[in-house]
Design an enzyme around this catalytic site. Structure first.
Site, PDB file in Angstrom:
ATOM      1  N   LYS A 277      -8.862   1.616  -0.358  1.00 42.21           N
ATOM      2  CA  LYS A 277      -8.586   1.807  -1.784  1.00 42.21           C
ATOM      3  C   LYS A 277      -9.826   2.396  -2.455  1.00 42.21           C
ATOM      4  O   LYS A 277     -10.925   2.296  -1.907  1.00 42.21           O
ATOM      5  CB  LYS A 277      -8.272   0.454  -2.428  1.00 42.21           C
ATOM      6  N   ARG A 353       3.958  -5.544   3.975  1.00 44.47           N
ATOM      7  CA  ARG A 353       5.257  -5.503   4.661  1.00 44.47           C
ATOM      8  C   ARG A 353       5.094  -5.819   6.147  1.00 44.47           C
ATOM      9  O   ARG A 353       6.015  -6.332   6.771  1.00 44.47           O
ATOM     10  CB  ARG A 353       5.898  -4.127   4.437  1.00 44.47           C
TER      11      ARG A 353
HETATM   12 ZN   LIG Z   1      -2.452  -2.983   0.564  1.00 41.68          ZN
END
Ligand SMILES: [Zn+2]
Length: 500
Positions: A277, A353
């Site tokens: 990120k 997920r």
């Molecule tokens: Zn993530």
């Protein structure tokens, strides 16, 4: 640190000298009858002008209307008491909770002051009492490392003015308040304090308190037992990943009784992994990426404490730190999941997920569920679809979806359904070399539904046997103004009761 007590108005005794009172009335009743009880409890004489002043406090359409005043008191230690009186809005839209719980939350946040406070809510019914008391309690987070403040205790009395609330309902409110605050504290804890191992310790404390069974599968054991997703995501951390399963078997049930399984995403910190990120804007706040699992732990505790469950209840926490070192999973790696399916990683930041796919598959295979509910701070796209207050639902069963929307309105943990049409979305994950990729080809194609669909891809056997599944994406509502909201505890605890 605030200590919260929840009581009914009848026979109310404040837990400290009353200095500050916040009375919130629903728009239907502007007599503010409970104020008289508080005047008596705080040795205040009602002024002559009060009735006229309160009659003038007309409800506004969408926000609360408030007045405040100071009255002399005969209490020792408090010559004056400050009163803030608020009336809730006259309207609400069909997507909102009739309890106006979010307005209650903002009124308390804006007017609670720094010290002890008595908060009186006057809900129209027992359902609104639950939502309003929970909403008020969210304004007093437990976690604080500001120097010198950790030992200062503030007394918060939440007083419910309602004849409709039974003793049993009052204790349900109390256990939800307690566990909402637990979830808030876990979310607020920084990742250097709440890492995988300390989170397991927190879960053990909860299990012991409830008398629940607890199973921990961690590190190499996960790898050996085939949890390719959960192990892969967490293997680069100094604290190895873990699946924690808390189980409650009500009297008369066995391990073969059809159960309800709650599965939570517990990424204690999300750097994004090698698909890293933006270190400043995209990473700060990612301690909240375990908010789904905190909701599962708190919701499980509140549901079990109520003592009315008739089916076994399991809480599965998929705990991992998505960090960066030479052991991190790489984009292009292919993982073999617990379901046996292979996943080509094309985005290591789509890690939630991966851990959930293993968690729900474990539930379907080993815990005899009739309903599986997973909850996660899963996609930024959830905020685009349903905003900051409503979690997004992705569900294979219309009745269960409608129930989750209703329970959202009842509890104030608002929800709204996403499109469920897997045949249009499965293709987003196509891979040349594996059963699927972990991130979509086109982000402009119902992204939050697709993320849910990835999890569903690992429940095929369960669906074939008629199993019901609900996915809750709470990326927006789990965190507000740099604090955990405790979102999901009330939703899951009440949904679990309604599925009984
Ligand atoms: Zn993530």
């Amino acid at each position: 640190m605030a200590s919260i007590t929840v009581n009914l108005l009848a026979g109310f005794k404040p837990s400290s000298v009353v200095k500050h009172v916040l009375a919130i009335s629903s728009s239907a009743d502007r007599s503010f009858a409970p104020l008289r009880n508080i005047f008596a409890a705080s040795k205040v004489t009602e002024p002559e002008w009060l009735t006229a002043a309160l009659a003038n406090l007309t409800p506004l359409k969408e926000t609360a209307n408030t007045i405040d005043f100071l009255l002399p008191s005969a209490q020792e230690g408090s010559p004056f008491v400050k009163f803030v009186v608020a009336v809730l809005p006259s309207t609400y839209s069909r997507g909102n909770s009739p309890s106006h719980s979010h307005v209650v939350n903002s009124v308390v946040k804006a007017n609670k002051g720094p010290g002890d406070v008595v908060i009186v809510v006057s809900p129209n019914d027992a359902t609104a009492a639950f939502a309003q008391a929970c909403a008020a309690s969210r304004c007093f987070p437990l976690f604080n490392l500001k120097s010198g403040q950790s030992t200062v205790v503030t007394n918060v009395d939440i007083v419910v003015d309602s004849d409709a609330v039974s003793a049993a309902q009052l204790s349900v409110i109390r256990s939800n308040v307690e566990n909402i605050r637990l979830a808030q504290r876990l979310v607020d804890m920084p990742p250097n304090l709440l890492h995988v191992d300390s989170y397991i310790t927190e879960a053990r404390v909860v299990a012991e308190k409830l008398g629940a069974e607890i199973l921990v599968i961690q590190g190499k054991d996960l790898e050996e037992q085939g949890f390719g997703g959960l192990f892969g995501v967490g293997k680069a951390s100094e604290h190895p990943p873990a699946l924690v399963v808390l189980s409650h078997y009500p009297q008369g049930t066995t391990k073969d009784t059809p159960s309800v399984c709650l599965v939570g995403k517990g990424i204690v910190y999300d750097t994004g992994g090698l698909s890293i990120k933006t270190p400043t804007s995209g990473m700060c706040g990612m301690k909240m990426d375990m908010g789904g699992s905190a909701a599962v732990l708190g919701g499980f505790a509140a549901a079990v404490t109520a003592g009315t469950l008739t089916a076994p209840l399991h809480a599965l926490l998929c705990i991992a730190e998505n960090s960066v070192d030479e052991r991190s999973i790489r984009p292009d790696d292919i993982l073999t999941m617990l379901s046996g399916k292979t996943v080509e990683v094309n985005n290591t930041d789509a890690e939630g997920r991966l851990v959930l796919a293993d968690g729900v598959h474990y539930a379907g295979k080993y815990l005899k569920p009739r309903v599986i509910i997973d909850i996660a701070t899963l996609t930024g796209a959830q905020l685009i679809a349903t905003g900051k207050k409503h979690a997004a639902l992705f569900c294979n069963d219309e009745e269960l979806e409608a129930l989750a929307v209703q329970v959202g309105k009842d509890t104030g943990d608002l929800t709204f359904p996403l499109l469920y049409a897997p045949e249009f979305h499965k293709n987003e994950f196509r891979s040349q070399v594996a059963d699927m990729k972990n991130s979509v080809a086109d982000r402009g194609n119902a992204q939050s539904s697709c993320a849910g669909q990835f999890i569903a891809n690992h429940l095929e056997d369960y669906f074939a046997a008629g199993g019901k599944w609900l996915h809750v994406d709470c990326a927006g509502p789990a965190f507000a103004e740099d604090r955990g909201t405790g979102y999901g505890v009330a939703l899951l605890s009440q949904l679990t009761q309604r599925l009984n």
